[in-house]
Design a protein around this motif. Structure first.
Motif, mmCIF file in Angstrom:
data_model
loop_
_atom_site.group_PDB
_atom_site.id
_atom_site.type_symbol
_atom_site.label_atom_id
_atom_site.label_comp_id
_atom_site.label_asym_id
_atom_site.label_seq_id
_atom_site.Cartn_x
_atom_site.Cartn_y
_atom_site.Cartn_z
ATOM 1 N N PHE A 1 21.502 12.513 11.431
ATOM 2 C CA PHE A 1 20.427 11.998 12.561
ATOM 3 C C PHE A 1 19.371 11.084 12.150
ATOM 4 N N ASN A 2 18.320 12.122 11.492
ATOM 5 C CA ASN A 2 17.155 11.425 11.022
ATOM 6 C C ASN A 2 16.840 11.449 9.513
ATOM 7 N N VAL A 3 16.127 10.621 8.951
ATOM 8 C CA VAL A 3 15.896 10.578 7.599
ATOM 9 C C VAL A 3 14.404 10.270 7.437
ATOM 10 N N LEU A 4 13.901 10.493 5.992
ATOM 11 C CA LEU A 4 12.579 10.056 5.780
ATOM 12 C C LEU A 4 12.751 8.754 4.714
ATOM 13 N N TYR A 5 11.775 7.851 4.847
ATOM 14 C CA TYR A 5 11.991 6.666 4.025
ATOM 15 C C TYR A 5 10.633 6.232 3.791
ATOM 16 N N GLY A 6 10.541 5.392 2.542
ATOM 17 C CA GLY A 6 9.265 4.981 2.157
ATOM 18 C C GLY A 6 9.557 3.604 1.268
ATOM 19 N N SER A 7 8.236 3.106 0.660
ATOM 20 C CA SER A 7 8.589 1.860 -0.230
ATOM 21 C C SER A 7 8.692 2.432 -1.388
ATOM 22 N N ARG A 8 8.956 1.347 -2.208
ATOM 23 C CA ARG A 8 9.606 1.732 -3.597
ATOM 24 C C ARG A 8 8.153 1.698 -4.488
ATOM 25 N N ARG A 9 7.021 1.002 -3.870
ATOM 26 C CA ARG A 9 5.616 0.919 -4.325
ATOM 27 C C ARG A 9 5.130 2.244 -4.342
ATOM 28 N N PHE A 10 5.352 2.848 -3.060
ATOM 29 C CA PHE A 10 4.640 4.116 -3.253
ATOM 30 C C PHE A 10 5.379 5.367 -4.084
ATOM 31 N N HIS A 11 6.758 5.136 -3.960
ATOM 32 C CA HIS A 11 7.521 6.070 -4.871
ATOM 33 C C HIS A 11 7.161 5.873 -6.406
ATOM 34 N N ASP A 12 7.135 4.526 -6.926
ATOM 35 C CA ASP A 12 6.725 4.455 -8.171
ATOM 36 C C ASP A 12 5.503 4.563 -8.655
ATOM 37 N N ASN A 13 4.451 4.427 -7.847
ATOM 38 C CA ASN A 13 2.939 4.626 -8.226
ATOM 39 C C ASN A 13 2.411 5.995 -7.919
ATOM 40 N N ASN A 14 3.373 6.825 -7.336
ATOM 41 C CA ASN A 14 2.577 8.036 -7.125
ATOM 42 C C ASN A 14 3.837 9.212 -7.142
ATOM 43 N N PRO A 15 4.244 9.319 -8.188
ATOM 44 C CA PRO A 15 5.344 10.355 -8.647
ATOM 45 C C PRO A 15 5.056 11.655 -8.156
ATOM 46 N N LYS A 16 3.664 12.204 -8.517
ATOM 47 C CA LYS A 16 3.275 13.425 -8.379
ATOM 48 C C LYS A 16 3.188 13.824 -6.717
ATOM 49 N N ASP B 1 7.423 -1.391 11.524
ATOM 50 C CA ASP B 1 6.323 -2.321 11.376
ATOM 51 C C ASP B 1 5.074 -1.778 10.711
ATOM 52 N N ALA B 2 4.983 -0.504 10.842
ATOM 53 C CA ALA B 2 3.892 0.257 10.193
ATOM 54 C C ALA B 2 4.087 0.285 8.826
ATOM 55 N N LEU B 3 5.356 0.443 8.188
ATOM 56 C CA LEU B 3 5.713 0.856 6.958
ATOM 57 C C LEU B 3 5.571 -0.733 6.141
ATOM 58 N N LEU B 4 6.126 -1.832 6.914
ATOM 59 C CA LEU B 4 5.939 -3.046 6.405
ATOM 60 C C LEU B 4 4.660 -3.611 6.067
ATOM 61 N N SER B 5 3.759 -3.407 7.163
ATOM 62 C CA SER B 5 2.294 -3.785 6.953
ATOM 63 C C SER B 5 1.429 -2.769 6.031
ATOM 64 N N ASN B 6 2.086 -1.911 5.252
ATOM 65 C CA ASN B 6 1.502 -1.122 4.418
ATOM 66 C C ASN B 6 0.439 -0.048 4.925
ATOM 67 N N SER B 7 0.718 0.268 6.087
ATOM 68 C CA SER B 7 -0.406 1.248 6.930
ATOM 69 C C SER B 7 0.093 2.494 7.052
ATOM 70 N N LEU B 8 1.591 2.648 6.545
ATOM 71 C CA LEU B 8 1.994 3.982 6.573
ATOM 72 C C LEU B 8 2.900 4.073 4.897
ATOM 73 N N ASP B 9 2.896 5.384 4.647
ATOM 74 C CA ASP B 9 3.642 5.606 3.330
ATOM 75 C C ASP B 9 5.100 6.254 3.431
ATOM 76 N N ILE B 10 5.126 7.173 4.450
ATOM 77 C CA ILE B 10 6.315 7.684 4.714
ATOM 78 C C ILE B 10 6.601 7.907 6.109
ATOM 79 N N ALA B 11 7.745 7.203 6.528
ATOM 80 C CA ALA B 11 8.436 6.937 7.932
ATOM 81 C C ALA B 11 9.606 8.315 8.202
ATOM 82 N N SER B 12 9.707 8.398 9.342
ATOM 83 C CA SER B 12 10.697 9.173 9.675
ATOM 84 C C SER B 12 11.358 8.818 10.963
#
Length: 332
Positions: free
Chosen positions: A225-240, A77-88
């Motif tokens: 078991f666990n993974v890291l994940y995030g939005s394409r928007r964050f990935h594409d706009n913040n490569p560094k 929910d936090a990731l979808l609402s754009n209040s989080l960049d990287i989830a685990s």
């Protein structure tokens, strides 16, 4: 003269627009959960590894904000609402969000492979066939989390086609520490807990608690078991910044694997858990517990979720789920 002023204004505007287009975020918002599986995240936070790699990449001083969530449902929910960049979280909720967003959310890297145990205090329960409506099974996030999905897999294997959701009504959402407390208390409605290290091992130290199911048995062997994940928007706009986080995670993982005893000590120091160093060292040095960024058997989850209709898209390979930065790894 007018044309020259207009050209200069347009040029200046173009320069500013270009600079803004390439400006990266100056804050990174990351969420973790509870347990040994999140040790790399604890190390990244404590040692300020994202800040270190971001500065080395020329991003200056980056603010890193951390949150700790009880389960994957809140994380998503936090990731979808754009209040989080990287989830685990566990593999299934990450895949579910990949499907729900049609690939706008993708997986960044694996975090680990480790067995989860379904423990119970009910002496009558020898297998999942023995659970009744009088039993309640604590899991971090009902329906979508790693543990309930593995329970669905086990139900399908045990009870047959169409029976994958048979045990879902028995599950109750509780954070790992709360599930542990409820089970070992010996009172209340919680008679079982499907959980991760070190909570699963700590429960088995209590007389009368035994294991009913091991996730590795259901999955046919080790699997992420666990993974890291995030939005394409964050990935594409913040490569560094994205690359800085990935380097930070790789460094933390290498630190754990270089010295498992020191890693056990760090876990106790950072998590404030009350276990002994020996108990934690026994877990992190177990050959079945693997800290790695390489995905392992993640398509077992996507194949299952597609089969039972929980996702509408079936990835052709694990690479469809992940951002390209990890595609060179020997994943599966």
């Amino acid at each position: 003269m007018y044309k020259r002023i207009l050209w200069l204004a347009l040029s200046a505007g173009l320069i500013v627009t270009t600079q803004l287009a390439h400006a990266e975020a100056n804050e990174l918002r990351i969420a973790k959960q509870y347990g040994i599986s999140y040790l790399p995240m604890l190390i990244i936070e404590a040692d300020k590894l994202v800040e270190k790699h971001a500065k080395a990449a020329g991003l200056g001083d980056i603010k890193v904000t951390w949150a700790t969530f009880a389960g994957a449902n809140v994380m998503n929910d936090a990731l979808l609402s754009n209040s989080l960049d990287i989830a685990s979280a566990g593999v299934p909720p990450a895949i579910t969000l990949w499907d729900k967003t049609r690939g706008d959310v993708k997986l960044i890297a694996a975090m680990n492979s480790m067995p989860n145990l379904l423990n119970t205090r009910n002496p009558r329960i020898k297998s999942i066939r023995d659970f009744t409506d009088k039993d309640k099974i604590a899991v971090p996030a009902v329906k979508v989390g790693f543990q309930p999905v593995v329970l669905q897999m086990a139900a399908l294997q045990t009870f047959g086609e169409g029976q994958q959701f048979k045990l879902d009504p028995l599950t109750v959402s509780l954070a790992h520490p709360d599930g542990l407390a409820a089970l070992v208390s010996g009172v209340g409605e919680i008679t079982a807990h499907f959980t991760a290290p070190p909570f699963s091992q700590r429960e088995l130290e209590t007389q009368g608690i035994h294991t009913v199911l091991n996730s590795y048995d259901v999955l046919g062997g080790p699997a992420t078991f666990n993974v890291l994940y995030g939005s394409r928007r964050f990935h594409d706009n913040n490569p560094k910044l994205y690359a800085a986080f990935l380097k930070a995670y790789e460094e933390a993982t290498a630190t754990i694997n270089r010295d498992k005893r020191a890693a056990a000590q760090r876990y106790l120091e950072l998590s404030k858990d009350k276990d002994s160093v020996e108990d934690i060292y026994k877990i992190v040095s177990d050959p079945q517990v693997i800290f790695t960024t390489t995905p392992q058997n993640v398509t077992k989850f996507s194949d299952f979720l597609f089969k039972i209709g929980s996702i509408k898209q079936k990835p052709a390979s694990w690479k469809d789920l992940f951002f390209p930065e990890v595609h060179a790894l020997p994943g599966s």
